[in-house]
Design an enzyme around this catalytic site. Sequence first.
Site, PDB file in Angstrom:
ATOM      1  N   GLU A  11       9.839  16.659  14.375  1.00  0.00           N
ATOM      2  CA  GLU A  11      10.306  16.373  13.017  1.00  0.00           C
ATOM      3  C   GLU A  11       9.542  17.300  12.072  1.00  0.00           C
ATOM      4  O   GLU A  11       8.322  17.190  11.926  1.00  0.00           O
ATOM      5  CB  GLU A  11       9.998  14.911  12.672  1.00  0.00           C
ATOM      6  CG  GLU A  11      10.487  14.538  11.298  1.00  0.00           C
ATOM      7  CD  GLU A  11      10.113  13.126  10.896  1.00  0.00           C
ATOM      8  OE1 GLU A  11       8.951  12.725  11.135  1.00  0.00           O
ATOM      9  OE2 GLU A  11      10.959  12.429  10.333  1.00  0.00           O
ATOM     10  N   LYS A  30       0.839  -1.203   0.000  1.00  0.00           N
ATOM     11  CA  LYS A  30       0.000   0.000   0.000  1.00  0.00           C
ATOM     12  C   LYS A  30       0.873   1.251   0.000  1.00  0.00           C
ATOM     13  O   LYS A  30       1.475   1.614   1.003  1.00  0.00           O
ATOM     14  CB  LYS A  30      -0.937   0.057   1.208  1.00  0.00           C
ATOM     15  CG  LYS A  30      -2.034   1.086   0.939  1.00  0.00           C
ATOM     16  CD  LYS A  30      -2.672   1.691   2.145  1.00  0.00           C
ATOM     17  CE  LYS A  30      -2.066   2.963   2.625  1.00  0.00           C
ATOM     18  NZ  LYS A  30      -2.045   4.102   1.707  1.00  0.00           N
ATOM     19  N   CYS A  76      13.618  10.931   6.457  1.00  0.00           N
ATOM     20  CA  CYS A  76      13.571  10.481   7.849  1.00  0.00           C
ATOM     21  C   CYS A  76      14.946  10.620   8.496  1.00  0.00           C
ATOM     22  O   CYS A  76      15.070  10.912   9.662  1.00  0.00           O
ATOM     23  CB  CYS A  76      13.127   9.034   7.908  1.00  0.00           C
ATOM     24  SG  CYS A  76      14.212   7.947   6.988  1.00  0.00           S
ATOM     25  N   GLU A  91       9.553   1.651  10.620  1.00  0.00           N
ATOM     26  CA  GLU A  91      10.582   2.652  10.292  1.00  0.00           C
ATOM     27  C   GLU A  91       9.892   4.001  10.396  1.00  0.00           C
ATOM     28  O   GLU A  91       9.130   4.393   9.510  1.00  0.00           O
ATOM     29  CB  GLU A  91      11.089   2.445   8.856  1.00  0.00           C
ATOM     30  CG  GLU A  91      11.728   1.108   8.613  1.00  0.00           C
ATOM     31  CD  GLU A  91      13.104   0.974   9.251  1.00  0.00           C
ATOM     32  OE1 GLU A  91      13.704   2.002   9.595  1.00  0.00           O
ATOM     33  OE2 GLU A  91      13.551  -0.163   9.417  1.00  0.00           O
TER      34      GLU A  91
HETATM   35  P1  NAD Z   1       2.139   8.660   7.306  1.00  0.00           P
HETATM   36  O1  NAD Z   1       2.307   7.971   8.600  1.00  0.00           O
HETATM   37  O2  NAD Z   1       1.201   9.786   7.206  1.00  0.00           O
HETATM   38  O3  NAD Z   1       1.687   7.644   6.155  1.00  0.00           O
HETATM   39  C1  NAD Z   1       2.463   6.509   5.824  1.00  0.00           C
HETATM   40  C2  NAD Z   1       1.561   5.452   5.237  1.00  0.00           C
HETATM   41  O4  NAD Z   1       0.684   4.961   6.236  1.00  0.00           O
HETATM   42  C3  NAD Z   1       0.689   5.937   4.088  1.00  0.00           C
HETATM   43  O5  NAD Z   1       0.643   4.938   3.098  1.00  0.00           O
HETATM   44  C4  NAD Z   1      -0.667   6.093   4.768  1.00  0.00           C
HETATM   45  O6  NAD Z   1      -1.756   5.989   3.897  1.00  0.00           O
HETATM   46  C5  NAD Z   1      -0.629   4.938   5.737  1.00  0.00           C
HETATM   47  N1  NAD Z   1      -1.567   5.017   6.859  1.00  0.00           N
HETATM   48  C6  NAD Z   1      -2.060   6.117   7.474  1.00  0.00           C
HETATM   49  N2  NAD Z   1      -2.909   5.754   8.477  1.00  0.00           N
HETATM   50  C7  NAD Z   1      -2.930   4.407   8.500  1.00  0.00           C
HETATM   51  C8  NAD Z   1      -3.594   3.434   9.299  1.00  0.00           C
HETATM   52  N3  NAD Z   1      -4.424   3.786  10.289  1.00  0.00           N
HETATM   53  N4  NAD Z   1      -3.365   2.133   9.055  1.00  0.00           N
HETATM   54  C9  NAD Z   1      -2.522   1.744   8.081  1.00  0.00           C
HETATM   55  N5  NAD Z   1      -1.875   2.622   7.273  1.00  0.00           N
HETATM   56  C10 NAD Z   1      -2.072   3.933   7.481  1.00  0.00           C
HETATM   57  O7  NAD Z   1       3.620   9.063   6.881  1.00  0.00           O
HETATM   58  P2  NAD Z   1       4.051   9.957   5.650  1.00  0.00           P
HETATM   59  O8  NAD Z   1       3.636  11.351   5.969  1.00  0.00           O
HETATM   60  O9  NAD Z   1       3.622   9.323   4.393  1.00  0.00           O
HETATM   61  O10 NAD Z   1       5.640   9.835   5.720  1.00  0.00           O
HETATM   62  C11 NAD Z   1       6.426  10.704   6.421  1.00  0.00           C
HETATM   63  C12 NAD Z   1       6.911  10.052   7.695  1.00  0.00           C
HETATM   64  O11 NAD Z   1       7.595   8.852   7.374  1.00  0.00           O
HETATM   65  C13 NAD Z   1       7.909  10.892   8.433  1.00  0.00           C
HETATM   66  O12 NAD Z   1       7.628  10.876   9.810  1.00  0.00           O
HETATM   67  C14 NAD Z   1       9.219  10.200   8.155  1.00  0.00           C
HETATM   68  O13 NAD Z   1      10.210  10.404   9.115  1.00  0.00           O
HETATM   69  C15 NAD Z   1       8.810   8.782   8.084  1.00  0.00           C
HETATM   70  N6  NAD Z   1       9.812   8.016   7.335  1.00  0.00           N
HETATM   71  C16 NAD Z   1      10.607   7.135   8.024  1.00  0.00           C
HETATM   72  C17 NAD Z   1      11.605   6.438   7.352  1.00  0.00           C
HETATM   73  C18 NAD Z   1      12.516   5.470   8.073  1.00  0.00           C
HETATM   74  O14 NAD Z   1      13.163   4.669   7.411  1.00  0.00           O
HETATM   75  N7  NAD Z   1      12.603   5.515   9.390  1.00  0.00           N
HETATM   76  C19 NAD Z   1      11.779   6.632   5.989  1.00  0.00           C
HETATM   77  C20 NAD Z   1      10.957   7.544   5.334  1.00  0.00           C
HETATM   78  C21 NAD Z   1       9.965   8.222   6.026  1.00  0.00           C
END
Ligand code: NAD
Length: 502
Positions: free
Chosen positions: A394, A185, A295, A261
Amino acid sequence: MKHVREQFIAAPIHVTGYVDGAFAAADGADIPVTDPATGKQVAILHESDADTVDRAVRAARRAITSGPWAGASVAARQKALIAVHDAILENADELAALETLNTGIPYSQTRNIHIPRAAHNFKFFAEFINQDGGEVFTQEPGYMSLVTYEPIGVTALIGPWNMPLGLTAMKMAGALAFGNSCVVKPSELTPLTLYRLFEIIDRKGIFPKGVVNLVNGNGAVTGNALSAHPDIDMVSFTGGTETGARILSALAKGIKGGAMELGGKSASIVFDDADFDRALDGALLGSFMNNGQMCLAGSRLFVHESFADRFLEAFTRRVKALKVGDPFDPATEIGPMINRAQMDRVIRYAESGLGEGATLLAGGRAHDGLKDGFFIEPTAMLATSNALSICQDEIFAPFATIQTFRDEDDVVARANDSRFGLVGYLWTQNLERALRVAAGIKTGTVLINTPIMRDLRTGFGGIRQSGIGREGAKGSRAMFTEMKSTIIALEAPKMPKLGAGA
Ligand code: NAD
């Protein structure tokens, strides 16, 4: 590659799911997908509802219980992974253009870094499973013990918007290499490259039906239906900390695990014995690459007070000189933020920093960029304390904070004063100091004298609210397999005989 924008604005594509070897009907709610550089719609996402998610999970289950993927040989899995690797490279120009169109990341970065890296994941795991094995223990006389790693089953792979193909490709490559099936997804904001990859995989017939499935939609609908589905075996998630917590609660009901992550606010410490120019270049790249939306950004800088004035002057000059604009322009260094909400949020952080006593060195405002795009000026603020919200939260944007320090113990304590623990960056030419401070930094990774380096042979992941688990060779194996212990007696065991007195 700019023509891709005109093409998609003129005729937005329809994005659906891919279930059991076929693209799903456009059933759920329509979600517009936007080019952040122009604010224009470039695709229509047809949300996968709970029923589509259920069909995808059932197809993934069938694929690992019957059919050619159930018990597929190493050679068969390698062949499929290498085919995906080759397919990504053959289509790299188009995939990079779609990634840039959808995320606003400069094309120079998607084409040269992200898309080749997405491909490399598949080759890496294809090679890893050729060498990987279990373990045998013979130390206990009369016994032999075997440790084997079995596929965990149906994996749910949920990705973020900031490096959509690269980060999710790493999950797919690991999950498939270890013999699992998957339901992928992508973020609803950035579904284009994964959708295109599934079209390519489908056209080339790389996997048997049901091994790879795609669902698309909002987190609350599609993401929730997937992570709460009773028949998935695990979730590998990259995204925000709050979403990670929500997914872990859904998994807890089924006593299942998740690899998380999550976010970061990584410290980058420039000691007085650092190579000044190298630290300056590294601090800039570590804060501003990928539009600062990383991230692992090392955007919480600590600079030794002995050369803080010189560093601040040079850093500020370079931040002001960063070229903001159309991400398809080869000269562009900073593209737009992913959407208006994120752009407004960044500006609010600059205002709150000022309110808390920080000094604005550069940026802090919207940037003209392209008409109707979500551009901000690259921002740097001098912070008086690590407790400020701009140093604790962040921001996920081209936004660096700088603090000065005098004492090593003090800076380590301040670096560790964070709810996150993803990466620590150290800039020093003193080996003893480098290793001493690295041992004291509470993060999953420490990078010394280099910005943003990842090595798949090692594990990448965070501690505290930055996550659970490590992605990389053995970390991905731990995530995507069940370890099984098999203990064999080689002779009659020397154990009490119960009931032998009868
Ligand atoms: P997000 O948490 O808003 O969304 C990530 C994914 O989760 C999307 O596909 C979203 O549709 C899905 N999602 C949202 N609610 C959900 C639920 N209740 N159940 C299942 N899936 C759900 O994150 P984002 O804004 O897309 O990404 C940015 C974040 O990701 C930042 O905090 C960043 O630090 C983190 N990130 C971490 C890493 C790492 O390797 N540690 C890498 C890249 C990004």
